[in-house]
Design a protein around this motif. Sequence first.
Motif, PDB file in Angstrom:
ATOM      1  N   THR A 148     -14.534 -49.412  38.875  1.00  0.00           N
ATOM      2  CA  THR A 148     -15.901 -49.775  39.280  1.00  0.00           C
ATOM      3  C   THR A 148     -16.518 -48.770  40.239  1.00  0.00           C
ATOM      4  N   GLY A 149     -15.748 -47.754  40.642  1.00  0.00           N
ATOM      5  CA  GLY A 149     -16.225 -46.744  41.577  1.00  0.00           C
ATOM      6  C   GLY A 149     -15.305 -46.640  42.780  1.00  0.00           C
ATOM      7  N   PRO A 150     -15.616 -45.742  43.716  1.00  0.00           N
ATOM      8  CA  PRO A 150     -14.749 -45.556  44.890  1.00  0.00           C
ATOM      9  C   PRO A 150     -14.800 -46.773  45.816  1.00  0.00           C
ATOM     10  N   LEU A 151     -13.669 -47.032  46.456  1.00  0.00           N
ATOM     11  CA  LEU A 151     -13.574 -48.128  47.432  1.00  0.00           C
ATOM     12  C   LEU A 151     -13.054 -47.536  48.737  1.00  0.00           C
ATOM     13  N   GLU A 152     -13.866 -47.645  49.785  1.00  0.00           N
ATOM     14  CA  GLU A 152     -13.463 -47.179  51.108  1.00  0.00           C
ATOM     15  C   GLU A 152     -12.771 -48.313  51.843  1.00  0.00           C
ATOM     16  N   TYR A 153     -11.730 -47.957  52.591  1.00  0.00           N
ATOM     17  CA  TYR A 153     -11.000 -48.985  53.339  1.00  0.00           C
ATOM     18  C   TYR A 153     -10.295 -48.365  54.538  1.00  0.00           C
ATOM     19  N   ARG A 154      -9.917 -49.259  55.461  1.00  0.00           N
ATOM     20  CA  ARG A 154      -9.106 -48.880  56.619  1.00  0.00           C
ATOM     21  C   ARG A 154      -7.698 -49.413  56.392  1.00  0.00           C
ATOM     22  N   ALA A 155      -6.691 -48.630  56.782  1.00  0.00           N
ATOM     23  CA  ALA A 155      -5.294 -49.071  56.757  1.00  0.00           C
ATOM     24  C   ALA A 155      -4.834 -49.179  58.206  1.00  0.00           C
ATOM     25  N   ILE A 156      -4.279 -50.344  58.566  1.00  0.00           N
ATOM     26  CA  ILE A 156      -3.848 -50.585  59.942  1.00  0.00           C
ATOM     27  C   ILE A 156      -2.399 -51.047  59.931  1.00  0.00           C
ATOM     28  N   ALA A 157      -1.544 -50.325  60.621  1.00  0.00           N
ATOM     29  CA  ALA A 157      -0.144 -50.715  60.803  1.00  0.00           C
ATOM     30  C   ALA A 157       0.016 -51.123  62.258  1.00  0.00           C
ATOM     31  N   GLU A 158       0.584 -52.314  62.478  1.00  0.00           N
ATOM     32  CA  GLU A 158       0.751 -52.770  63.860  1.00  0.00           C
ATOM     33  C   GLU A 158       1.837 -53.826  63.954  1.00  0.00           C
ATOM     34  N   THR A 159       2.281 -54.035  65.173  1.00  0.00           N
ATOM     35  CA  THR A 159       3.266 -55.061  65.468  1.00  0.00           C
ATOM     36  C   THR A 159       2.596 -56.138  66.299  1.00  0.00           C
TER      37      THR A 159
ATOM     38  N   ALA B 209       8.873 -59.823  67.050  1.00  0.00           N
ATOM     39  CA  ALA B 209       7.880 -58.771  66.819  1.00  0.00           C
ATOM     40  C   ALA B 209       7.663 -58.734  65.307  1.00  0.00           C
ATOM     41  N   ILE B 210       6.455 -59.076  64.877  1.00  0.00           N
ATOM     42  CA  ILE B 210       6.131 -59.148  63.449  1.00  0.00           C
ATOM     43  C   ILE B 210       5.340 -57.901  63.072  1.00  0.00           C
ATOM     44  N   TYR B 211       5.844 -57.165  62.092  1.00  0.00           N
ATOM     45  CA  TYR B 211       5.199 -55.931  61.644  1.00  0.00           C
ATOM     46  C   TYR B 211       4.277 -56.238  60.472  1.00  0.00           C
ATOM     47  N   THR B 212       3.066 -55.712  60.517  1.00  0.00           N
ATOM     48  CA  THR B 212       2.100 -55.926  59.446  1.00  0.00           C
ATOM     49  C   THR B 212       1.428 -54.608  59.067  1.00  0.00           C
ATOM     50  N   ILE B 213       0.989 -54.546  57.832  1.00  0.00           N
ATOM     51  CA  ILE B 213       0.117 -53.474  57.371  1.00  0.00           C
ATOM     52  C   ILE B 213      -1.075 -54.156  56.720  1.00  0.00           C
ATOM     53  N   SER B 214      -2.270 -53.828  57.200  1.00  0.00           N
ATOM     54  CA  SER B 214      -3.503 -54.447  56.715  1.00  0.00           C
ATOM     55  C   SER B 214      -4.378 -53.407  56.043  1.00  0.00           C
ATOM     56  N   TYR B 215      -5.087 -53.856  55.013  1.00  0.00           N
ATOM     57  CA  TYR B 215      -6.085 -53.029  54.344  1.00  0.00           C
ATOM     58  C   TYR B 215      -7.398 -53.795  54.386  1.00  0.00           C
ATOM     59  N   LEU B 216      -8.419 -53.166  54.981  1.00  0.00           N
ATOM     60  CA  LEU B 216      -9.715 -53.815  55.160  1.00  0.00           C
ATOM     61  C   LEU B 216     -10.782 -52.952  54.509  1.00  0.00           C
ATOM     62  N   ALA B 217     -11.440 -53.510  53.487  1.00  0.00           N
ATOM     63  CA  ALA B 217     -12.504 -52.777  52.793  1.00  0.00           C
ATOM     64  C   ALA B 217     -13.814 -52.966  53.538  1.00  0.00           C
ATOM     65  N   ALA B 218     -14.716 -52.041  53.344  1.00  0.00           N
ATOM     66  CA  ALA B 218     -16.029 -52.115  53.976  1.00  0.00           C
ATOM     67  C   ALA B 218     -16.974 -52.884  53.047  1.00  0.00           C
TER      68      ALA B 218
END
Length: 179
Positions: A52-63, A76-85
Motif C-alpha cells: 500500500t506504500g511506505p510505512l514510517e514507524y519508530r522502534a523502541i527497545a526498553e526495560t 525487569a520486563i524487556y519490550t520492543i515496540s513499533y509505533l506507526a505515525a
Amino acid sequence: MKRRAPALVVVCCLWLAAFAAAAADKPEHKSEPAAPPLPGRAETHHTIALPTGPLEYRAIAETIGLTDRKGEPSAAIYTISYLAAPPAGTPRPVAFVFNGGPGAASVFLHLGALGPRILETPPTGAVPAPPLHLVDNPETWLRFADLVFVDPVGTGFSRGEGKGDNPDKPFWNVRADID
C-alpha cells in the motif's frame, strides 16, 4: 568381551560413587553473580515498503521495572515496540504480543511473523543458512496496530529480581500471571 563387561560396570559404579562423594562435599548451589544491568531505552526511526506504500514507524527497545506490593523490585520486563505515525487525530489500537515462557521469548513472533521486518527464509520454509538477513514484512500487523513485543520473565532479556536462587521462578505459574 563378556568377561570385561562386569569389570566395566564395577569401574563405572566406583567412578559414579567417587563423583557423588566429591559433589556431597560441595555446597548444593552457589549463587550466580549478579547479572549485568540491561541497556537503557533506545529509539530508532524506520520506513518499510508495503504493497500500500511506505510505512514510517519508530522502534523502541526498553526495560520496564516491576515492583512487588512492598515497592521492592521484582522483575525487569524487556519490550520492543513499533509505533506507526497515524494521520493526525486518528487513534491506533495496540497489540501486546507474548510468545510464552519460560523458554520462549517473543522473538519467534517478532522476527518470524508479525514484526515490520522478519528473517528472510528460503521458499521451502527451512531454517536459513548464515549469513542471515532481515526483510520488510508485507504482512506485518503494524499496518493496522502498534505492536509491543513482551518477553515474559525468564525469556529474552526479561528476568526476575530479588533474593533467592532463582528470582525468575515466582513468575512461572498461572497465579503469577494473574497477580
